[in-house]
Design a protein around this motif. Sequence first.
Motif, short mmCIF file in Angstrom:
data_model
loop_
_atom_site.label_atom_id
_atom_site.label_comp_id
_atom_site.label_asym_id
_atom_site.label_seq_id
_atom_site.Cartn_x
_atom_site.Cartn_y
_atom_site.Cartn_z
N ALA A 43 37.72 52.45 40.30
CA ALA A 43 38.26 53.50 39.44
C ALA A 43 39.76 53.62 39.68
N VAL A 82 39.70 60.90 37.63
CA VAL A 82 39.41 59.53 37.21
C VAL A 82 40.14 59.28 35.89
N ILE A 85 37.72 53.72 34.64
CA ILE A 85 36.67 53.30 35.56
C ILE A 85 35.89 52.15 34.94
N SER A 88 30.33 52.16 36.24
CA SER A 88 29.69 53.30 36.88
C SER A 88 28.92 54.15 35.87
N ILE A 142 34.31 52.54 43.62
CA ILE A 142 33.48 53.65 43.15
C ILE A 142 32.61 54.20 44.28
#
Length: 356
Positions: A43, A82, A85, A88, A142
């Motif tokens: 991320a 964040v 990313i 995830s 992550i």
Amino acid sequence: MGRQATSAYAEEHADRMSAVVNYEPEAVELREVEVPEIEDGEALIRVEAVGICGSDVHQWHGSHSWPVNYPVTLGHEFGGVVEEIQGSDEFEAGDRVVSETAAEIDETSPLSRRGLYNLDPSRKGFGYGTDGAMARYVAVPIRCLHHIPDDLSFERAALTEPCSVAYNAVCGNADVNPGDSVLVLGPGPIGLLCVQMAALSGASTVVASGLPADQDRLDVAEELGATHTVTGDAVEFVDGLGDGLGVDTVIDAAGVSATFETAMDVVRPDGHITKVGWGPQPMEYSMDPVVQKAVTVQGSFSHTWEIWEKVITLLGTGQLDVEPVVDRVAPLEEWRECFEGMHEREYIKCVLTPNE
């Protein structure tokens, strides 16, 4: 140091950012570096707050005792949002997060498989092994991320890491119980947080010990739950407590090896010493008292996922109060004043805000 900026965010925005970089031994400055690229399983975090650790100051002065991958961006105590990313289902852009410090580990090692990745010999942390968070953005695996409550400020959340160090030392490796007596050596940020953890664990007597120059910090220790503070002879003071046999537990959070002798003098037979402060100096001291007193001596290093979750809960509920420890919140550009202030003991803890 930084990887080539090819992320979607970097392409849309400027691909350079300011960062506090330790570029060679005893050399730190604010430099322009590339915004990091993220890969699958990572991320890109927009850093909202990053605490200055004593280890950052040690690297600035070249007084550290661990290997550093120069050049490297400093900073391992941080929280942010964040920005981007990859890979995830648990996190998404816009989430408020904090990050653990184990930036690189061998996930197949026996220690990592036991959940003790903090002790993996190949572990590399942010700020010395890989680029840290004293910058506008940082790339984070992550697996290091944790959600934080909406009402937990980033300035407080940035202290999740040192709080986790203290939790591991006091609640994990020392196993302090209600009614215990505890002496904390060294009223630095970790020592003060250890005082609070001991109080939260139900210790009936919590003594914070420091030098005469530490009186202001010892006053903070009282705010955090210390029942006694001492700037003189800790051994003489402890001799006057309870049955005179010593304290149940000593948390050595001082950054010098010599304090171990004090710890051995004040701990009661069958007691416990946990050393969490770095002390690279040679220790010219006989270990015979360890045998004579049948004392348990325990090192404490870093933290794990479960500890972070517990600390975030304590911060979110207000049971853990870090406000007395933070003396200054400042923009990234004022990093040098903050480093100097912590080195000169003007500040206990400073927090930088790279995106203000």
